[in-house]
Design a protein around this motif. Sequence first.
Motif, PDB file in Angstrom:
ATOM      1  N   PHE A   1       0.555  -1.499   0.106  1.00 28.71           N
ATOM      2  CA  PHE A   1      -0.325  -0.267   0.082  1.00 28.71           C
ATOM      3  C   PHE A   1       1.036   1.062  -0.235  1.00 28.71           C
ATOM      4  CE2 PHE A   1      -3.517  -1.820   0.723  1.00 28.71           C
ATOM      5  CZ  PHE A   1      -3.503  -3.702   1.463  1.00 28.71           C
ATOM      6  N   MET A   2       0.592   2.512  -0.670  1.00 26.81           N
ATOM      7  CA  MET A   2       1.316   2.956  -0.530  1.00 26.81           C
ATOM      8  C   MET A   2       0.919   4.850  -1.274  1.00 26.81           C
ATOM      9  SD  MET A   2       3.092   1.360  -4.178  1.00 26.81           S
ATOM     10  CE  MET A   2       1.775  -0.311  -3.996  1.00 26.81           C
ATOM     11  N   TRP A   3       1.100   5.611  -0.595  1.00 30.53           N
ATOM     12  CA  TRP A   3       0.195   6.696  -0.829  1.00 30.53           C
ATOM     13  C   TRP A   3       1.658   7.682  -1.900  1.00 30.53           C
ATOM     14  CZ3 TRP A   3      -4.475   8.496   0.604  1.00 30.53           C
ATOM     15  CH2 TRP A   3      -4.937   7.601   1.122  1.00 30.53           C
ATOM     16  N   TYR A   4       0.716   7.907  -2.838  1.00 28.47           N
ATOM     17  CA  TYR A   4       1.956   9.282  -3.621  1.00 28.47           C
ATOM     18  C   TYR A   4       1.647  10.978  -2.981  1.00 28.47           C
ATOM     19  CZ  TYR A   4       3.596   5.683  -5.922  1.00 28.47           C
ATOM     20  OH  TYR A   4       4.766   4.220  -6.870  1.00 28.47           O
ATOM     21  N   ARG A   5       2.571  11.875  -3.570  1.00 27.60           N
ATOM     22  CA  ARG A   5       2.081  13.034  -3.306  1.00 27.60           C
ATOM     23  C   ARG A   5       2.069  13.683  -5.023  1.00 27.60           C
ATOM     24  NH1 ARG A   5       5.175  16.220   0.772  1.00 27.60           N
ATOM     25  NH2 ARG A   5       6.498  16.174  -0.839  1.00 27.60           N
ATOM     26  N   GLN A   6       1.079  14.185  -5.212  1.00 23.57           N
ATOM     27  CA  GLN A   6       1.131  15.082  -6.778  1.00 23.57           C
ATOM     28  C   GLN A   6       1.023  16.728  -6.639  1.00 23.57           C
ATOM     29  OE1 GLN A   6      -1.058  13.624 -10.017  1.00 23.57           O
ATOM     30  NE2 GLN A   6       0.358  13.955 -11.972  1.00 23.57           N
ATOM     31  N   TYR A   7       2.301  17.064  -7.159  1.00 22.29           N
ATOM     32  CA  TYR A   7       1.553  18.433  -7.147  1.00 22.29           C
ATOM     33  C   TYR A   7       1.487  19.041  -8.790  1.00 22.29           C
ATOM     34  CZ  TYR A   7       4.606  19.685  -2.894  1.00 22.29           C
ATOM     35  OH  TYR A   7       4.728  19.547  -1.722  1.00 22.29           O
TER      36      TYR A   7
ATOM     37  N   ILE B   1      -1.601  13.260   8.138  1.00 24.28           N
ATOM     38  CA  ILE B   1      -0.766  14.642   7.986  1.00 24.28           C
ATOM     39  C   ILE B   1      -0.461  15.570   9.232  1.00 24.28           C
ATOM     40  CG2 ILE B   1       0.632  16.447   6.506  1.00 24.28           C
ATOM     41  CD1 ILE B   1      -0.671  15.558   4.325  1.00 24.28           C
ATOM     42  N   ARG B   2      -0.282  15.584  10.428  1.00 25.27           N
ATOM     43  CA  ARG B   2       0.228  16.752  10.672  1.00 25.27           C
ATOM     44  C   ARG B   2       0.877  17.994  10.454  1.00 25.27           C
ATOM     45  NH1 ARG B   2       2.305  11.679  13.139  1.00 25.27           N
ATOM     46  NH2 ARG B   2       4.116  12.833  13.004  1.00 25.27           N
ATOM     47  N   ASP B   3       0.002  19.145  12.039  1.00 28.47           N
ATOM     48  CA  ASP B   3       1.467  20.883  11.153  1.00 28.47           C
ATOM     49  C   ASP B   3       1.271  20.512   9.673  1.00 28.47           C
ATOM     50  OD1 ASP B   3       4.060  22.071  12.250  1.00 28.47           O
ATOM     51  OD2 ASP B   3       2.405  23.180  11.882  1.00 28.47           O
ATOM     52  N   SER B   4       0.128  20.510   9.668  1.00 33.55           N
ATOM     53  CA  SER B   4      -0.220  20.294   7.703  1.00 33.55           C
ATOM     54  C   SER B   4       0.015  22.398   7.336  1.00 33.55           C
ATOM     55  CB  SER B   4      -1.579  20.547   7.279  1.00 33.55           C
ATOM     56  OG  SER B   4      -2.702  21.751   7.756  1.00 33.55           O
ATOM     57  N   GLN B   5       1.112  22.112   5.935  1.00 35.37           N
ATOM     58  CA  GLN B   5       1.835  23.294   6.032  1.00 35.37           C
ATOM     59  C   GLN B   5       1.146  23.816   4.505  1.00 35.37           C
ATOM     60  OE1 GLN B   5       3.756  24.872   7.557  1.00 35.37           O
ATOM     61  NE2 GLN B   5       3.017  23.519   9.615  1.00 35.37           N
ATOM     62  N   PRO B   6       0.963  25.089   3.955  1.00 40.11           N
ATOM     63  CA  PRO B   6       0.627  25.453   2.824  1.00 40.11           C
ATOM     64  C   PRO B   6       1.322  24.367   1.564  1.00 40.11           C
ATOM     65  CG  PRO B   6       0.847  27.409   4.141  1.00 40.11           C
ATOM     66  CD  PRO B   6       1.735  26.055   5.093  1.00 40.11           C
ATOM     67  N   SER B   7       2.537  24.522   1.872  1.00 39.22           N
ATOM     68  CA  SER B   7       3.492  23.409   0.617  1.00 39.22           C
ATOM     69  C   SER B   7       2.433  22.125   0.580  1.00 39.22           C
ATOM     70  CB  SER B   7       4.825  23.000   0.818  1.00 39.22           C
ATOM     71  OG  SER B   7       5.302  22.526   3.103  1.00 39.22           O
ATOM     72  N   ASP B   8       1.938  21.316   1.545  1.00 40.34           N
ATOM     73  CA  ASP B   8       1.506  20.009   1.300  1.00 40.34           C
ATOM     74  C   ASP B   8       0.747  20.681   0.328  1.00 40.34           C
ATOM     75  OD1 ASP B   8       1.647  19.663   4.873  1.00 40.34           O
ATOM     76  OD2 ASP B   8       3.196  18.632   3.697  1.00 40.34           O
ATOM     77  N   SER B   9       0.407  22.174   0.018  1.00 41.45           N
ATOM     78  CA  SER B   9      -1.458  21.623  -0.810  1.00 41.45           C
ATOM     79  C   SER B   9      -0.559  20.619  -2.328  1.00 41.45           C
ATOM     80  CB  SER B   9      -1.179  23.474  -1.122  1.00 41.45           C
ATOM     81  OG  SER B   9      -1.924  23.682  -0.187  1.00 41.45           O
ATOM     82  N   ALA B  10      -1.504  19.623  -2.728  1.00 38.35           N
ATOM     83  CA  ALA B  10      -1.503  18.531  -3.431  1.00 38.35           C
ATOM     84  C   ALA B  10      -1.681  17.661  -3.643  1.00 38.35           C
ATOM     85  CB  ALA B  10       0.280  17.803  -3.754  1.00 38.35           C
ATOM     86  N   THR B  11      -2.406  16.924  -4.997  1.00 41.30           N
ATOM     87  CA  THR B  11      -3.281  15.738  -4.668  1.00 41.30           C
ATOM     88  C   THR B  11      -2.485  14.932  -4.239  1.00 41.30           C
ATOM     89  OG1 THR B  11      -4.482  16.524  -6.616  1.00 41.30           O
ATOM     90  CG2 THR B  11      -5.048  14.427  -6.275  1.00 41.30           C
ATOM     91  N   TYR B  12      -3.839  14.189  -3.187  1.00 43.35           N
ATOM     92  CA  TYR B  12      -2.497  12.389  -2.727  1.00 43.35           C
ATOM     93  C   TYR B  12      -3.238  11.132  -3.385  1.00 43.35           C
ATOM     94  CZ  TYR B  12      -0.283  15.366   0.439  1.00 43.35           C
ATOM     95  OH  TYR B  12       0.431  16.788   0.703  1.00 43.35           O
ATOM     96  N   LEU B  13      -2.468  10.873  -3.991  1.00 42.40           N
ATOM     97  CA  LEU B  13      -3.279   9.313  -4.095  1.00 42.40           C
ATOM     98  C   LEU B  13      -2.935   8.423  -3.838  1.00 42.40           C
ATOM     99  CD1 LEU B  13      -1.632  10.411  -8.394  1.00 42.40           C
ATOM    100  CD2 LEU B  13      -3.801  10.323  -7.731  1.00 42.40           C
ATOM    101  N   CYS B  14      -3.684   7.644  -3.699  1.00 46.21           N
ATOM    102  CA  CYS B  14      -3.678   6.012  -2.472  1.00 46.21           C
ATOM    103  C   CYS B  14      -3.395   5.312  -3.636  1.00 46.21           C
ATOM    104  CB  CYS B  14      -4.369   5.751  -1.715  1.00 46.21           C
ATOM    105  SG  CYS B  14      -6.177   4.792  -2.298  1.00 46.21           S
ATOM    106  N   ALA B  15      -2.697   4.124  -3.195  1.00 45.78           N
ATOM    107  CA  ALA B  15      -1.859   3.166  -4.853  1.00 45.78           C
ATOM    108  C   ALA B  15      -1.693   1.715  -3.824  1.00 45.78           C
ATOM    109  CB  ALA B  15      -1.102   3.707  -5.044  1.00 45.78           C
ATOM    110  N   MET B  16      -2.310   0.780  -3.964  1.00 42.35           N
ATOM    111  CA  MET B  16      -2.574  -0.698  -3.739  1.00 42.35           C
ATOM    112  C   MET B  16      -1.571  -1.714  -4.668  1.00 42.35           C
ATOM    113  SD  MET B  16      -5.598  -0.178  -1.597  1.00 42.35           S
ATOM    114  CE  MET B  16      -6.259   0.670  -1.308  1.00 42.35           C
ATOM    115  N   SER B  17      -0.599  -2.737  -4.708  1.00 37.54           N
ATOM    116  CA  SER B  17      -0.083  -2.838  -5.470  1.00 37.54           C
ATOM    117  C   SER B  17      -0.316  -4.818  -5.743  1.00 37.54           C
ATOM    118  CB  SER B  17       1.658  -3.580  -5.662  1.00 37.54           C
ATOM    119  OG  SER B  17       2.171  -4.416  -5.668  1.00 37.54           O
TER     120      SER B  17
END
Lengths: 113, 114
Positions: B33-39, B76-92
């Motif tokens: 199981f994975m999490w990807y971040r995509q700006y 995500i703790r103490d979220s920051q403006p730089s965390d603004s993105a699309t988050y994709l879950c993925a499973m293998s």
Amino acid sequence: SQTIHQWPATLVQPVGSPLSLECTVEGTSNPNLYWYRQAAGRGLQLLFYSVGIGQISSEVPQNLSASRPQDRQFILSSKKLLLSDSGFYLCAWNGQHSTDTQYFGPGTRLTVL
Amino acid sequence: QKEVEQDPGPLSVPEGAIVSLNCTYSNSAFQYFMWYRQYSRKGPELLMYTYSSGNKEDGRFTAQVDKSSKYISLFIRDSQPSDSATYLCAMSSYSGAGSYQLTFGKGTKLSVIP
């Protein structure tokens, strides 16, 4: 360290024109290679994958084809583009081990007019 | 029923908030199981990778897997403006011919407001 390249970064093509997108990986050998398309609201769609030179598996029947002429080179092609081919094309790689996850390239944004 | 379900959002939170992102799945064959971040206009970047039920922590990020409920989360703790993105879950899962393929959620778009 491993690096994955894609080019071009952006492309605008007329309907009916041919397409060639290239992906290369550095710093590894015999990777598995993947082509995905990402369209708005549709998520990541796997198009092709390859486990070795000349070995291509197609996941979705369509207007596109893929080739792997060298170990670390993966090419996505079309003879005649359709409007529906527009999207963000991503190349990815992983190692041969079952626990290896996939790493993505920077992508090519294709607009077909 | 889709194999992986993920709420597309958008999700908007104030800076410093705790963010919870979730995916559910139906295929018991998923092993990793994975999490990807995509700006915006960039390729997805691997953020977290787990293979067993439980929690995995990396800095401000915690990935949680519950295989019995077929549910994964990213906190995500103490979220920051730089965390603004699309988050994709993925499973293998194993697809044959020596290849493990990923099934992705559609992604959740997160905005962290300063």
